[in-house]
Design a protein around this motif. Structure first.
Motif, PDB file in Angstrom:
ATOM      1  N   CYS A   9       0.947  -1.188   0.009  1.00 20.63           N
ATOM      2  CA  CYS A   9       0.034  -0.059   0.122  1.00 20.63           C
ATOM      3  C   CYS A   9       1.152   1.289   0.127  1.00 20.63           C
ATOM      4  CB  CYS A   9      -0.803   0.173   1.184  1.00 20.63           C
ATOM      5  SG  CYS A   9      -1.964   1.211   1.420  1.00 20.63           S
ATOM      6  N   THR A  10       0.874   2.103  -1.032  1.00 21.20           N
ATOM      7  CA  THR A  10       1.775   3.485  -0.975  1.00 21.20           C
ATOM      8  C   THR A  10       0.669   4.566  -1.139  1.00 21.20           C
ATOM      9  OG1 THR A  10       2.009   3.179  -3.284  1.00 21.20           O
ATOM     10  CG2 THR A  10       3.620   2.165  -1.866  1.00 21.20           C
ATOM     11  N   MET A  36       4.117   7.537   2.095  1.00 23.50           N
ATOM     12  CA  MET A  36       4.099   6.405   2.912  1.00 23.50           C
ATOM     13  C   MET A  36       3.816   5.075   2.116  1.00 23.50           C
ATOM     14  SD  MET A  36       0.860   7.936   2.520  1.00 23.50           S
ATOM     15  CE  MET A  36       0.524   8.968   3.451  1.00 23.50           C
ATOM     16  N   SER A  37       4.451   4.099   2.731  1.00 21.64           N
ATOM     17  CA  SER A  37       4.161   2.681   2.186  1.00 21.64           C
ATOM     18  C   SER A  37       4.346   1.526   3.368  1.00 21.64           C
ATOM     19  CB  SER A  37       5.253   2.196   1.178  1.00 21.64           C
ATOM     20  OG  SER A  37       6.449   2.242   1.931  1.00 21.64           O
ATOM     21  N   HIS A  38       3.268   0.723   3.078  1.00 18.93           N
ATOM     22  CA  HIS A  38       3.027  -0.535   3.959  1.00 18.93           C
ATOM     23  C   HIS A  38       3.122  -1.802   3.035  1.00 18.93           C
ATOM     24  CE1 HIS A  38       2.019  -2.678   7.437  1.00 18.93           C
ATOM     25  NE2 HIS A  38       0.736  -2.970   6.615  1.00 18.93           N
ATOM     26  N   TRP A  46       4.708   0.809   9.012  1.00 17.20           N
ATOM     27  CA  TRP A  46       4.296   1.802   7.863  1.00 17.20           C
ATOM     28  C   TRP A  46       5.870   2.489   7.765  1.00 17.20           C
ATOM     29  CZ3 TRP A  46       0.479   3.172   4.665  1.00 17.20           C
ATOM     30  CH2 TRP A  46      -0.843   2.476   4.773  1.00 17.20           C
ATOM     31  N   THR A  47       6.190   2.976   6.475  1.00 16.44           N
ATOM     32  CA  THR A  47       7.305   3.878   6.372  1.00 16.44           C
ATOM     33  C   THR A  47       6.758   5.102   5.887  1.00 16.44           C
ATOM     34  OG1 THR A  47       8.779   1.979   5.444  1.00 16.44           O
ATOM     35  CG2 THR A  47       9.485   4.057   4.740  1.00 16.44           C
ATOM     36  N   TRP A  48       7.370   6.381   6.561  1.00 14.25           N
ATOM     37  CA  TRP A  48       6.601   7.409   6.286  1.00 14.25           C
ATOM     38  C   TRP A  48       8.019   8.426   5.907  1.00 14.25           C
ATOM     39  CZ3 TRP A  48       1.627   9.247   6.834  1.00 14.25           C
ATOM     40  CH2 TRP A  48       0.902   8.104   7.394  1.00 14.25           C
TER      41      TRP A  48
END
Length: 63
Positions: A9-10, A36-38, A46-48
């Motif tokens: 998910c981005t 963001m991505s997950h 999550w990466t922000w």
């Protein structure tokens, strides 16, 4: 809980600061973006990333 359809998910959220300042630095008119991505792995965080226009720097600020 729903699973992701495509494993990742981005997204990107953008806005424009109409007026404001931080520590005396005027941020009025600056564009800002949050990316963001997950992934779908259980427990994966999550990466922000916060993206600021390069003109949002001032002496003494650290990049």
């Amino acid at each position: 809980m729903h699973r992701l359809t495509h494993d990742v998910c981005t997204g990107v959220l953008t806005w424009l600061i109409e007026q404001g300042e931080v520590e005396g630095v005027d941020l009025s008119g600056l564009p800002v973006a949050t990316a963001m991505s997950h992934d779908d792995e259980p427990g994966s965080p999550w990466t922000w990333m916060l993206c600021l226009d390069e003109s949002a720097t001032a002496p003494g600020w650290r990049a």
